[in-house]
Motif scaffolding. Sequence first.
Motif, short mmCIF file in Angstrom:
data_model
loop_
_atom_site.label_atom_id
_atom_site.label_comp_id
_atom_site.label_asym_id
_atom_site.label_seq_id
_atom_site.Cartn_x
_atom_site.Cartn_y
_atom_site.Cartn_z
N ALA A 30 39.24 75.11 68.67
CA ALA A 30 40.47 74.31 68.54
C ALA A 30 41.24 74.73 67.30
O ALA A 30 40.68 75.21 66.31
CB ALA A 30 40.12 72.83 68.47
N GLU A 31 42.55 74.56 67.35
CA GLU A 31 43.40 74.82 66.19
C GLU A 31 43.36 73.59 65.30
O GLU A 31 43.93 72.54 65.63
CB GLU A 31 44.82 75.10 66.63
N PRO A 32 42.70 73.65 64.13
CA PRO A 32 42.55 72.44 63.32
C PRO A 32 43.80 72.14 62.52
O PRO A 32 44.57 73.05 62.19
CB PRO A 32 41.37 72.80 62.41
N PRO A 33 44.00 70.87 62.17
CA PRO A 33 45.08 70.55 61.23
C PRO A 33 44.73 71.07 59.84
O PRO A 33 43.58 71.37 59.55
CB PRO A 33 45.13 69.02 61.26
N ALA A 34 45.72 71.20 59.00
CA ALA A 34 45.50 71.69 57.63
C ALA A 34 45.20 70.53 56.70
O ALA A 34 45.55 69.37 56.98
CB ALA A 34 46.73 72.44 57.15
N GLU A 35 44.54 70.83 55.60
CA GLU A 35 44.28 69.80 54.59
C GLU A 35 45.62 69.23 54.10
O GLU A 35 46.56 69.96 53.82
CB GLU A 35 43.50 70.38 53.42
N GLY A 36 45.67 67.91 54.02
CA GLY A 36 46.89 67.22 53.62
C GLY A 36 47.72 66.74 54.79
O GLY A 36 48.61 65.90 54.61
N ASP A 37 47.49 67.27 56.01
CA ASP A 37 48.22 66.81 57.19
C ASP A 37 47.84 65.37 57.52
O ASP A 37 46.71 64.92 57.28
CB ASP A 37 47.91 67.69 58.40
N VAL A 38 48.79 64.66 58.12
CA VAL A 38 48.52 63.32 58.63
C VAL A 38 48.23 63.43 60.12
O VAL A 38 49.04 63.99 60.88
CB VAL A 38 49.71 62.37 58.38
N VAL A 39 47.08 62.94 60.54
CA VAL A 39 46.71 62.93 61.95
C VAL A 39 46.54 61.47 62.38
O VAL A 39 46.56 60.55 61.55
CB VAL A 39 45.40 63.72 62.19
N HIS A 40 46.35 61.26 63.69
CA HIS A 40 46.14 59.90 64.20
C HIS A 40 44.83 59.86 64.98
O HIS A 40 44.52 60.78 65.75
CB HIS A 40 47.32 59.46 65.08
N LEU A 41 44.08 58.79 64.76
CA LEU A 41 42.74 58.67 65.32
C LEU A 41 42.64 57.47 66.23
O LEU A 41 43.22 56.41 65.96
CB LEU A 41 41.71 58.53 64.19
N ALA A 42 41.87 57.63 67.32
CA ALA A 42 41.56 56.53 68.24
C ALA A 42 40.17 56.01 67.89
O ALA A 42 39.17 56.71 68.10
CB ALA A 42 41.62 57.00 69.68
N LEU A 43 40.09 54.81 67.35
CA LEU A 43 38.81 54.26 66.89
C LEU A 43 38.07 53.47 67.96
O LEU A 43 36.85 53.32 67.89
CB LEU A 43 39.04 53.34 65.68
N ILE A 44 38.78 52.94 68.93
CA ILE A 44 38.16 52.06 69.91
C ILE A 44 37.94 52.82 71.21
O ILE A 44 38.85 53.47 71.74
CB ILE A 44 39.02 50.81 70.16
N GLY A 45 36.72 52.77 71.71
CA GLY A 45 36.37 53.45 72.95
C GLY A 45 35.02 52.97 73.44
O GLY A 45 34.39 52.09 72.85
N PRO A 46 34.52 53.54 74.53
CA PRO A 46 33.24 53.07 75.11
C PRO A 46 32.03 53.28 74.22
O PRO A 46 31.01 52.63 74.40
CB PRO A 46 33.13 53.89 76.41
N HIS A 47 32.13 54.20 73.24
CA HIS A 47 31.00 54.48 72.36
C HIS A 47 31.14 53.80 70.99
O HIS A 47 30.32 54.04 70.11
CB HIS A 47 30.83 55.98 72.16
N THR A 48 32.17 52.98 70.82
CA THR A 48 32.35 52.27 69.55
C THR A 48 31.42 51.05 69.51
O THR A 48 31.27 50.35 70.51
CB THR A 48 33.81 51.81 69.40
N ARG A 49 30.78 50.84 68.37
CA ARG A 49 29.88 49.70 68.20
C ARG A 49 30.43 48.78 67.11
O ARG A 49 31.18 49.21 66.23
CB ARG A 49 28.46 50.17 67.82
N TYR A 75 32.29 61.07 68.84
CA TYR A 75 33.13 60.28 69.74
C TYR A 75 34.48 59.90 69.15
O TYR A 75 35.35 59.39 69.87
CB TYR A 75 32.38 59.01 70.16
N LEU A 76 34.66 60.10 67.87
CA LEU A 76 35.96 59.86 67.25
C LEU A 76 36.91 60.98 67.67
O LEU A 76 36.54 62.15 67.65
CB LEU A 76 35.82 59.83 65.73
N ARG A 77 38.12 60.64 68.10
CA ARG A 77 39.02 61.68 68.62
C ARG A 77 40.42 61.56 68.02
O ARG A 77 40.86 60.48 67.60
CB ARG A 77 39.11 61.60 70.14
#
Length: 359
Positions: free
Chosen positions: A331-350, A286-288
């Motif tokens: 999916a085309e994955p990011p490369a090691e060392g890249d900075v990505v952004h994550l959405a932590l809060i959602g309906p499945h977050t506890r 569920y982490l995106r």
Amino acid sequence: MARIELKLAHSYARTVRSDADYALLPLDITFEDGGAYALLGPSGCGKTTMLNIISGLVTASHGTVHFDGEDRTHAPPQERNIAQVFQFPVIYDTMTVGENLAFPLRNREVPAAQIQERVGRIAEMLDLSAQLDQRAANLAADAKQKISLGRGLVRPDVSAVLFDEPLTVIDPHLKWELRRKLKQIHHELGMTLIYVTHDQVEAMTFADQVLVMARGRVVQQGTPADLFERPRHTFVGHFIGSPGMNLLPVEARDDGMLWLGGQRIGRPESLALPPGPLTLGIRPEYLRLTHDSEAGAVPATVVQVRHVGTSQLLGARIGERQVKLHLPADAEPPAEGDVVHLALIGPHTRYYRNEELVA
């Protein structure tokens, strides 16, 4: 079959000075008549001790065991009418497969016609029909364990059948097949089955109800879906899943806003969280990934990308903490060392406080 009630604790030590002296901390559990249960947890958590207390091989140091309302706490194993299948095959090598399966029934002087019918039925369920006349000594270890399973299942009058990690010696492909067959046998025969394992796949595919154990106590009981979607304890979140739940320390402010380190990550919808330190839990499924422009987006550095068949598993580091998430296989994955952004809060977050789920 029987309804089994446990209200007990157990210690192997003569003198109990602390919780650490207990193999099983105080518990109150009921196994309903005809249910399929799994005791799941790491080695040393008390699974086999509980099984042996049910069967009478161990007498609980505190409390009681009831079968259908009758106190059986001090009853010996032969009076409990339990069938138990152990980790390694327990059979008679000098007998044929059919004689091994029939042995528990012959001991109870069941009529020959009933023995033949029951042995034939169990042998067919376990794909042993073609081997009934073979000497057990000449069979491979996995075939011998199938005989052990069959001997545990052959008696129709047992209070329960107890399995103590019975698939340890089984070939991986056959494990999957036997789990499916045990599930089928449960539905067809309606027997009470209690299955001990440290393998979550075995527990989740076999049981209708799973009891997750840690350090001598049951931390959660529920359906496989309950344990995956709504773990009530951080141990359950971490232990269930492959990989387990991501757990991150956060702080809830008086306005309900959550902060991770020095970054504001948002406010959960329709859930009022108590102010103070919490643990945020979100499963890799569920982490995106999201855009840096999204409110609450958390930057993370990619440290690993692995293909795992139906998906890609991405590992990323947020400060000193590493998290994992699944990406589609194409999916085309990011490369090691890249900075990505994550959405932590959602309906499945506890959210957890002191390791327990915040309701």
